[in-house]
Design a protein around this motif. Structure first.
Motif, PDB file in Angstrom:
ATOM      1  N   ALA A 176     -70.273  48.589  88.004  1.00 27.60           N
ATOM      2  CA  ALA A 176     -70.475  47.500  88.280  1.00 27.60           C
ATOM      3  C   ALA A 176     -72.345  46.794  88.686  1.00 27.60           C
ATOM      4  O   ALA A 176     -72.085  45.298  88.429  1.00 27.60           O
ATOM      5  CB  ALA A 176     -70.657  47.969  90.287  1.00 27.60           C
ATOM      6  N   SER A 177     -72.952  47.667  87.793  1.00 25.86           N
ATOM      7  CA  SER A 177     -74.482  46.873  87.773  1.00 25.86           C
ATOM      8  C   SER A 177     -75.150  46.729  86.069  1.00 25.86           C
ATOM      9  O   SER A 177     -75.559  46.388  86.057  1.00 25.86           O
ATOM     10  CB  SER A 177     -75.075  47.718  88.472  1.00 25.86           C
ATOM     11  OG  SER A 177     -75.380  49.080  88.766  1.00 25.86           O
ATOM     12  N   TRP A 178     -74.354  47.555  85.806  1.00 26.17           N
ATOM     13  CA  TRP A 178     -75.156  47.847  84.417  1.00 26.17           C
ATOM     14  C   TRP A 178     -74.401  46.853  83.340  1.00 26.17           C
ATOM     15  O   TRP A 178     -72.690  47.044  83.388  1.00 26.17           O
ATOM     16  CB  TRP A 178     -74.834  49.882  84.301  1.00 26.17           C
ATOM     17  CG  TRP A 178     -75.401  49.981  82.488  1.00 26.17           C
ATOM     18  CD1 TRP A 178     -75.124  49.607  81.375  1.00 26.17           C
ATOM     19  CD2 TRP A 178     -77.247  50.092  82.545  1.00 26.17           C
ATOM     20  NE1 TRP A 178     -75.866  49.640  80.630  1.00 26.17           N
ATOM     21  CE2 TRP A 178     -76.969  50.239  80.953  1.00 26.17           C
ATOM     22  CE3 TRP A 178     -77.874  49.813  83.016  1.00 26.17           C
ATOM     23  CZ2 TRP A 178     -78.684  50.415  80.489  1.00 26.17           C
ATOM     24  CZ3 TRP A 178     -79.283  50.585  82.831  1.00 26.17           C
ATOM     25  CH2 TRP A 178     -79.980  50.462  81.487  1.00 26.17           C
ATOM     26  N   PRO A 179     -75.354  46.015  82.629  1.00 23.14           N
ATOM     27  CA  PRO A 179     -74.518  45.191  81.665  1.00 23.14           C
ATOM     28  C   PRO A 179     -73.942  45.781  80.580  1.00 23.14           C
ATOM     29  O   PRO A 179     -74.096  46.630  79.691  1.00 23.14           O
ATOM     30  CB  PRO A 179     -75.214  44.295  81.544  1.00 23.14           C
ATOM     31  CG  PRO A 179     -76.602  45.395  81.737  1.00 23.14           C
ATOM     32  CD  PRO A 179     -76.369  45.804  82.841  1.00 23.14           C
ATOM     33  N   ARG A 180     -72.610  45.259  79.994  1.00 19.55           N
ATOM     34  CA  ARG A 180     -71.984  45.667  79.079  1.00 19.55           C
ATOM     35  C   ARG A 180     -72.267  45.584  77.562  1.00 19.55           C
ATOM     36  O   ARG A 180     -72.493  44.068  77.570  1.00 19.55           O
ATOM     37  CB  ARG A 180     -70.031  45.560  78.993  1.00 19.55           C
ATOM     38  CG  ARG A 180     -69.474  46.051  79.987  1.00 19.55           C
ATOM     39  CD  ARG A 180     -68.042  46.154  80.133  1.00 19.55           C
ATOM     40  NE  ARG A 180     -67.243  44.904  80.428  1.00 19.55           N
ATOM     41  CZ  ARG A 180     -67.198  44.398  81.304  1.00 19.55           C
ATOM     42  NH1 ARG A 180     -67.333  45.140  82.550  1.00 19.55           N
ATOM     43  NH2 ARG A 180     -66.942  42.624  81.344  1.00 19.55           N
ATOM     44  N   ASP A 181     -72.641  45.779  77.050  1.00 17.11           N
ATOM     45  CA  ASP A 181     -73.524  45.433  75.154  1.00 17.11           C
ATOM     46  C   ASP A 181     -71.849  44.861  74.305  1.00 17.11           C
ATOM     47  O   ASP A 181     -70.648  45.382  74.910  1.00 17.11           O
ATOM     48  CB  ASP A 181     -74.000  46.359  74.638  1.00 17.11           C
ATOM     49  CG  ASP A 181     -74.950  46.306  73.818  1.00 17.11           C
ATOM     50  OD1 ASP A 181     -74.354  45.272  73.110  1.00 17.11           O
ATOM     51  OD2 ASP A 181     -76.617  46.189  73.514  1.00 17.11           O
ATOM     52  N   PRO A 182     -72.875  43.629  74.219  1.00 16.90           N
ATOM     53  CA  PRO A 182     -71.198  43.026  73.395  1.00 16.90           C
ATOM     54  C   PRO A 182     -71.000  43.792  72.627  1.00 16.90           C
ATOM     55  O   PRO A 182     -69.641  43.417  72.148  1.00 16.90           O
ATOM     56  CB  PRO A 182     -71.924  41.545  72.976  1.00 16.90           C
ATOM     57  CG  PRO A 182     -72.907  41.050  73.912  1.00 16.90           C
ATOM     58  CD  PRO A 182     -73.140  42.411  74.714  1.00 16.90           C
ATOM     59  N   VAL A 183     -71.672  44.534  72.156  1.00 21.65           N
ATOM     60  CA  VAL A 183     -70.995  45.753  71.254  1.00 21.65           C
ATOM     61  C   VAL A 183     -70.051  46.095  71.858  1.00 21.65           C
ATOM     62  O   VAL A 183     -69.432  46.497  70.858  1.00 21.65           O
ATOM     63  CB  VAL A 183     -72.445  46.192  70.702  1.00 21.65           C
ATOM     64  CG1 VAL A 183     -72.470  47.665  71.501  1.00 21.65           C
ATOM     65  CG2 VAL A 183     -72.133  47.132  68.941  1.00 21.65           C
ATOM     66  N   TRP A 184     -69.938  46.326  72.628  1.00 20.00           N
ATOM     67  CA  TRP A 184     -68.128  46.879  72.803  1.00 20.00           C
ATOM     68  C   TRP A 184     -66.706  45.997  72.937  1.00 20.00           C
ATOM     69  O   TRP A 184     -66.272  47.069  72.118  1.00 20.00           O
ATOM     70  CB  TRP A 184     -68.215  47.159  74.555  1.00 20.00           C
ATOM     71  CG  TRP A 184     -67.331  46.571  75.308  1.00 20.00           C
ATOM     72  CD1 TRP A 184     -68.351  44.930  76.402  1.00 20.00           C
ATOM     73  CD2 TRP A 184     -66.471  46.032  75.543  1.00 20.00           C
ATOM     74  NE1 TRP A 184     -67.300  44.855  76.470  1.00 20.00           N
ATOM     75  CE2 TRP A 184     -65.551  45.194  76.551  1.00 20.00           C
ATOM     76  CE3 TRP A 184     -65.077  47.360  75.386  1.00 20.00           C
ATOM     77  CZ2 TRP A 184     -64.562  45.069  76.932  1.00 20.00           C
ATOM     78  CZ3 TRP A 184     -64.142  46.695  75.641  1.00 20.00           C
ATOM     79  CH2 TRP A 184     -63.741  45.948  76.322  1.00 20.00           C
ATOM     80  N   ARG A 185     -67.320  45.164  72.359  1.00 18.23           N
ATOM     81  CA  ARG A 185     -65.968  44.305  71.791  1.00 18.23           C
ATOM     82  C   ARG A 185     -66.362  44.984  70.349  1.00 18.23           C
ATOM     83  O   ARG A 185     -64.696  44.890  70.169  1.00 18.23           O
ATOM     84  CB  ARG A 185     -66.200  43.256  72.524  1.00 18.23           C
ATOM     85  CG  ARG A 185     -66.232  42.095  73.691  1.00 18.23           C
ATOM     86  CD  ARG A 185     -65.980  41.419  74.136  1.00 18.23           C
ATOM     87  NE  ARG A 185     -67.186  40.103  73.725  1.00 18.23           N
ATOM     88  CZ  ARG A 185     -68.380  39.785  74.738  1.00 18.23           C
ATOM     89  NH1 ARG A 185     -68.559  40.330  75.182  1.00 18.23           N
ATOM     90  NH2 ARG A 185     -69.385  38.712  72.827  1.00 18.23           N
TER      91      ARG A 185
END
Length: 338
Positions: A97-106
């Motif tokens: 809920a608080s740690w931002p997802r790095d766009p690399v995951w996509r």
């Protein structure tokens, strides 16, 4: 179904804890083992199973996860200051809920789907769905990811959910394992013992382990990052009470009579809060794997659900219903995966 009831006695585990036994309270995911072991177990359980095709498809996905994890690029990890702040607040360091997802995951997710396609036969009925997902716009993908991680069933594409969740599992498994390697001791136990102390997700099941210092101890297995954290046995994984705990197990099933594998999986139910979570026992089957064995025992979910119990936990490889993902009733396995 089997049940256990009677006077509440301390388990050997609790006695050892009170005596100051030293053992690992948290087991971070092992990158070289988690998805590979899950895939092997999926294939083992698929033999003669009513959900054979679905279990084999999940095995393919797990194999692709294993390969993709080995080449996962570096992403931003928490600092020591962030780790200290999370510990002080009693919160998971990499909370979804608080740690931002790095766009690399996509990017890694789309590469994962490419690996899945390479492994699927040309005539596989799953190919069109996987191919369509690869061109899903980023904003739509992120909306689906948000709902999955928040446990919101409404608006989730149930057919796409296992594949999207596979990418999220890949990302958080990398995050947690890389952080644990870079900062030993970065993760501590948090205020909510019913959720993963690394990412804040619900467990899929719990497991009683064998071997070494972990002999006889029970760990909850995170549905997202595959970390395992300790919780004493004969204790509700939802309300943490110790009264009214019972164990339900499948009996006299034709497909289990020969192997006895079903005995390794039970539903731990709580008469106080009316919740349950499955528990798998390595002492009864050395090869149990919480996610795979949970998926392969949907009949047990049906039985305890019909008895009025609500599941505490989630299996991202099979979601169902329009309710909150964590509280939906299980589907009928005879109807096959939806």
């Amino acid at each position: 179904m089997n049940s256990f009831s009677g006077a509440r006695l301390r388990t050997p585990e609790e006695i050892a804890l009170n005596a100051g036994a030293d053992f690992a309270r948290l087991l971070p995911p092992q990158p070289g083992q988690v998805f590979a072991g899950r895939a092997v177990r999926m294939r083992q359980l698929a033999a003669g199973h009513a959900m054979r095709d679905y279990l084999l498809l999940m095995a393919v996905i797990c194999e692709a996860q294993h390969e993709q994890l080995a080449t996962y690029p570096a992403v931003a990890l928490p600092s020591r200051e962030q780790a200290g702040a999370a510990a002080t607040a009693g919160q998971p360091l990499l909370h979804t809920a608080s740690w931002p997802r790095d766009p690399v995951w996509r990017e890694e997710w789309r590469a994962l789907l490419g690996r899945v396609l390479n492994k699927l036969p040309e005539d596989s009925p799953a190919r069109p769905s996987v191919e369509a997902l690869r061109v899903l716009p980023d904003d739509a993908l992120e909306r689906q990811a948000d709902r999955l991680l928040a446990g919101i069933g409404l608006g989730v594409d149930l057919a796409a959910a296992p594949l999207i969740a596979a990418g999220l599992q890949l990302h958080w498994t990398h995050l947690v394992s890389a952080t644990a390697a870079a900062q030993p001791g970065a993760f501590g136990m948090t205020d909510d013992a019913t959720r993963c102390p690394c990412c804040g997700s619900l467990p899929t099941a719990s497991i009683t382990r064998i071997g070494g210092e972990q002999e006889g101890y029970r760990y909850l297995h995170c549905a997202l990052c595959s970390a395992q954290w300790h919780m004493v046995r004969v204790k509700c994984t939802h309300c943490q009470g110790t009264g009214g705990i019972q164990y339900q197990a499948l009996q006299a099933l034709a497909d289990a009579a020969a192997s006895g594998e079903r005995e390794a999986v039970q539903a731990e139910t709580c008469d106080v809060c009316s919740h349950y979570l499955k528990i798998v026992h390595m002492g009864k089957d050395l090869h149990v794997e919480p996610v795979a064995d949970d998926l392969a025992t949907l009949t047990l979910d049906l039985l305890v659900s019909d008895a009025g119990f609500t599941r505490h936990g989630i299996n991202f490889l099979l979601l169902f219903g329009d309710e909150d993902a964590a509280d939906a009733a299980p589907p009928d396995p005879d109807r096959g995966p939806r």
